[in-house]
Design an enzyme around this catalytic site. Sequence first.
Site, PDB file in Angstrom:
ATOM      1  N   ASP A 161       0.848  -1.196   0.000  1.00  0.00           N
ATOM      2  CA  ASP A 161       0.000   0.000   0.000  1.00  0.00           C
ATOM      3  C   ASP A 161       0.878   1.238   0.000  1.00  0.00           C
ATOM      4  O   ASP A 161       1.743   1.383   0.878  1.00  0.00           O
ATOM      5  CB  ASP A 161      -0.869   0.051   1.259  1.00  0.00           C
ATOM      6  CG  ASP A 161      -2.213  -0.602   1.078  1.00  0.00           C
ATOM      7  OD1 ASP A 161      -2.669  -0.687  -0.069  1.00  0.00           O
ATOM      8  OD2 ASP A 161      -2.799  -1.040   2.079  1.00  0.00           O
ATOM      9  N   ASP A 262      -3.137   2.790  -5.690  1.00  0.00           N
ATOM     10  CA  ASP A 262      -2.222   2.836  -4.550  1.00  0.00           C
ATOM     11  C   ASP A 262      -1.888   1.472  -3.967  1.00  0.00           C
ATOM     12  O   ASP A 262      -1.278   1.383  -2.910  1.00  0.00           O
ATOM     13  CB  ASP A 262      -2.825   3.713  -3.443  1.00  0.00           C
ATOM     14  CG  ASP A 262      -4.113   3.118  -2.870  1.00  0.00           C
ATOM     15  OD1 ASP A 262      -4.821   2.414  -3.608  1.00  0.00           O
ATOM     16  OD2 ASP A 262      -4.401   3.374  -1.688  1.00  0.00           O
ATOM     17  N   GLU A 263      -2.269   0.396  -4.627  1.00  0.00           N
ATOM     18  CA  GLU A 263      -2.155  -0.921  -4.016  1.00  0.00           C
ATOM     19  C   GLU A 263      -1.703  -1.943  -5.047  1.00  0.00           C
ATOM     20  O   GLU A 263      -2.089  -1.867  -6.207  1.00  0.00           O
ATOM     21  CB  GLU A 263      -3.527  -1.306  -3.443  1.00  0.00           C
ATOM     22  CG  GLU A 263      -3.512  -2.379  -2.402  1.00  0.00           C
ATOM     23  CD  GLU A 263      -4.878  -2.527  -1.763  1.00  0.00           C
ATOM     24  OE1 GLU A 263      -4.953  -2.560  -0.530  1.00  0.00           O
ATOM     25  OE2 GLU A 263      -5.885  -2.606  -2.498  1.00  0.00           O
TER      26      GLU A 263
END
Length: 450
Positions: A161, A262-263
């Site tokens: 993350d 974002d991951e």
Amino acid sequence: MAAFGNAGMDVSDDDSDGSHSHRDAELFAGCLDEDGDAAGTATTTSVRTSMSTATDPAQAAGGSVHAKAKGLYVFVNEKGGMKGVDFDKISEIICETTANSAYTRRAEAQDQRVETKIAAVHTKLATFGTTQRSACQHRINVKTAALEKSRQTNRICVVVDLDAFYASVEIRDNPELATKPVAVGGQSMISTTNYVARQYGVRSAMPGFVGAALCRRAEEFGMPKADLVFVKPNYSKYKQVAETTRQVFAEYDPHMRAYSLDEAYLDLTGYLQLRWPDRSHQQVVDHLRNVHKLENKAAADQAAAWIDQAPAVVEELRARITTATNGLTCSAGIAPNFMLAKIASDKNKPNGQCLVPQEREQVLDFIKGLPVRKLPGCGRVLEKQLQLGFGVRTCGELREHMAEVHHALGGKVTDFLLRASLGIGGQHAGGDFGQGGEDGEGGGGGGGDA
């Protein structure tokens, strides 16, 4: 975030932190005057009265302002970087600020429906006799035995993350914002906040005017008064940065998956097999260029050797992300399946990582004290049903009450909760739980708020 295995489950009502944010922004509009400021709201006394109307089970569960607010607003739930926050006082301010909104009226109506379902659970449990309990427990035992046969202990799964992604990109490009509470979004809705803002209780999926009110009234909960800085989202820039990170991730797992900006989900089993015992990262990358294939399979007797070097490799990966993005940090979870890795990725935020050991007993120990809300796919509605219907707050308590859950909520909900409470994930990234970042936003490509 959509619940994994959620067919037949009543967890779709705002279980996601951000999936309904555009619609919710419209529902909060009644709280803003023509200048975009918070309109007059209910008095503290009336809010406290409203928040204290919980049923006896709610009182037994700790019917605080925060407990009640958690049942109404997804943005009252704790996120990474919010430890030590005075949630009771913050919840009181939130309830005052949003008291006149259509969203609150809708949430209260939904909460009443949940209360009705909880009452139905109590009715079912009141007639749950010894014979029925024995039959349900037998079914649970059979399901558990089958699930245990599918438990994997020889894979090294990683979820990475990027920390407060959108806000971090903006602060990187405007360093003077680093010490200020920053929200990416506007008065109607916030996409993400930095970790300074989270100490004020300001987080994603929260209306911007609520976040601004929390910062203005921060002295009421022991923080210095501040002005919340709003930054307009720049999704094209975030996508460019995300592409940079994915190029790095792909060096470690060419089949990596990213369901939000974002991951990322990486299976490092094959990579570690090639790297162990003494190859460098570049040697592995060169090898992959030649063979065009990476087998993510591991023999159980070798997995222990590979897992030992996993933390160092993930530290290396995270450092390379920071270098490639000119200073952005990320956090990671390392585990034998992606569900556990997803949970672990939130443990040591920001800029940290957490390893869940491979052995069954260590997995069960890791998940035993975990609040059920931390399970990917368990939102505020299901959390409340479990807490007030069965007295269940943690995964350990959940395992102890699976027979009751099966009897009152049905087999499909039981299958989801049993698998999760045992720490047994599915076979593929995204198959263990809902896809997308924790607070994925539809309009901008998703994610940005871990």
